[in-house]
Design an enzyme around this catalytic site. Structure first.
Site, mmCIF file in Angstrom:
data_model
loop_
_atom_site.group_PDB
_atom_site.id
_atom_site.type_symbol
_atom_site.label_atom_id
_atom_site.label_comp_id
_atom_site.label_asym_id
_atom_site.label_seq_id
_atom_site.Cartn_x
_atom_site.Cartn_y
_atom_site.Cartn_z
ATOM 1 N N THR A 8 0.853 -1.190 0.000
ATOM 2 C CA THR A 8 0.000 0.000 0.000
ATOM 3 C C THR A 8 0.891 1.242 0.000
ATOM 4 O OG1 THR A 8 -0.200 0.268 2.413
ATOM 5 C CG2 THR A 8 -1.719 -1.274 1.340
ATOM 6 N N ALA A 10 2.392 2.648 -2.639
ATOM 7 C CA ALA A 10 3.587 2.203 -3.361
ATOM 8 C C ALA A 10 4.020 3.130 -4.490
ATOM 9 C CB ALA A 10 3.346 0.800 -3.928
ATOM 10 N N GLY A 13 8.237 7.386 -2.584
ATOM 11 C CA GLY A 13 8.903 7.257 -1.304
ATOM 12 C C GLY A 13 9.366 5.857 -0.978
ATOM 13 N N ILE A 14 9.181 5.469 0.279
ATOM 14 C CA ILE A 14 9.680 4.184 0.768
ATOM 15 C C ILE A 14 8.964 3.019 0.089
ATOM 16 C CG2 ILE A 14 9.833 2.713 2.817
ATOM 17 C CD1 ILE A 14 10.156 5.379 4.412
ATOM 18 N N GLY A 15 7.656 3.176 -0.177
ATOM 19 C CA GLY A 15 6.912 2.100 -0.835
ATOM 20 C C GLY A 15 7.457 1.788 -2.214
ATOM 21 N N TYR A 194 -0.355 11.798 14.277
ATOM 22 C CA TYR A 194 0.580 10.898 13.579
ATOM 23 C C TYR A 194 1.281 9.983 14.577
ATOM 24 C CZ TYR A 194 4.383 9.325 10.551
ATOM 25 O OH TYR A 194 5.278 8.551 9.838
#
Length: 342
Positions: A8, A10, A13-15, A194
């Site tokens: 999810t 994706a 960034g990191i995804g 957050y």
């Protein structure tokens, strides 16, 4: 048989970095599904991945974890496409633009807490949350409840007696017990939604292991470290680009003294990739697996104990089950109104 991996959030960034690194390891042995809210960006991400790995199997799925109906529709599509899911990376998340304390920031630059300040935003950030059309707090819905509901919906393809499947949560060093309240799991009354949501995901991962390990489903949590992504840039939305450019040498310098400044999305994905190669039943459910980068740029993953307990995690799970029941009832009422308007 190809391993089925769903990520999810994706499209960037990191995804996206995780997807790139997994395909670099084995582009033909995976069925990779990018589950994203924005399909235009998802298509661009898919094109970029296929440009580097032409033989890869990369599919797209529209999923907005802040929307109950979107999660249910997406889950139905997943169950039609796949008879199993080997890995579900729960990476989608939002951080509302915070109120930034400029004075506290500059005080922090000359204090002993400079590393903690940059890594977690502690002491300089407060946030104002929104509300989704479903009536849920936006950060809680996106970061926690939407993923919880997705897991519940996907039980038929995640839980099997003869094999294991793995859930992996992208958490944060900003997951603080002090920001979380069992009597206010959506964080309606606080100003750190957050942090609360990330602590909730840490608790939920533990609860999921209690509930599902006997059915072959295991859950783990990672921390990507301090990474420069759109989420990070959103922390200081008013900063001009040149100021970020000026700050970057400071970040690289700080990394000589701490291993938590991973800085790039690829480095931040280190723990996510490392978990892909582990036997899930051998992992510690009380550990958060941190992506770390040495001053010389070497990446590695390391477990660190989380500040969580079984009692609180079980109570959170029960509250989420209750909320799930309420949201399903609410969705049914909406559907009745659509089909039978007054």
């Amino acid at each position: 048989m190809k391993k089925v991996v769903l990520v999810t959030g994706a499209n960037s960034g990191i995804g996206l970095a995780l997807c790139e690194r997994l395909l670099s390891q084995d582009s033909e042995g995976l069925q990779l599904c990018l589950a994203c809210r924005n399909m235009q960006r998802a298509q661009a991400a898919r094109s970029a991945l296929l440009a580097s790995h032409p033989a890869a199997h990369v599919h797209l799925l529209q999923l907005d974890t802040s929307s109950v109906s979107s999660v249910i529709i997406a889950a139905q599509e997943i169950k039609l496409r796949y008879d199993k899911l080997d890995y579900l990376y729960l990476n989608a998340g939002i951080m509302p633009n915070p109120q930034f304390d400029v004075k506290a920031f500059f005080r922090g630059l000359v204090s002993s807490k400079i590393i903690t300040m940059f890594a977690t935003g502690e002491g300089i950030l407060t946030q104002k949350d929104g509300v989704t059309p479903d009536g849920l707090q936006d950060v809680f819905a996106t970061n926690v409840f939407g993923h919880f509901l997705l897991i519940r919906e996907l039980e038929p393809v995640l839980c099997h007696a003869d094999r294991t499947s793995q859930l992996v949560w992208t958490s944060s060093s900003n997951a603080h017990r002090s920001a979380f309240n069992l009597e206010d799991i959506q964080h309606q009354r606080g100003n750190q939604p957050y942090s609360s949501s990330k602590y909730a995901s840490d608790l939920l991962s533990l609860a999921l292991n209690t509930q599902y390990n006997k059915q072959g489903l295991y859950s783990s949590v990672i921390c990507p470290g301090f990474v420069m992504t759109n989420l990070t840039y959103g922390i200081l939305p008013a900063f001009p680009a040149f100021l970020w450019t000026l700050l970057m040498p400071i970040f690289w310098l700080i990394r000589m003294f701490t291993n938590t400044f991973t800085l790039t999305p690829s480095n931040g994905a280190e723990a996510l990739v490392w978990l892909f190669g582990q036997k899930p039943e051998s992992l510690d459910p009380f550990a958060k697996y941190h992506s770390l980068t040495s001053g010389l740029g070497n990446n590695y993953a390391q477990p660190r104990k989380m500040d969580i307990d079984l009692k609180t995690s079980d109570l959170l799970f029960e509250k989420l089950l209750q909320l799930e029941s309420e949201m399903r009832s609410q969705l049914k009422e909406k559907q009745k109104e659509v089909h039978h308007p007054i």
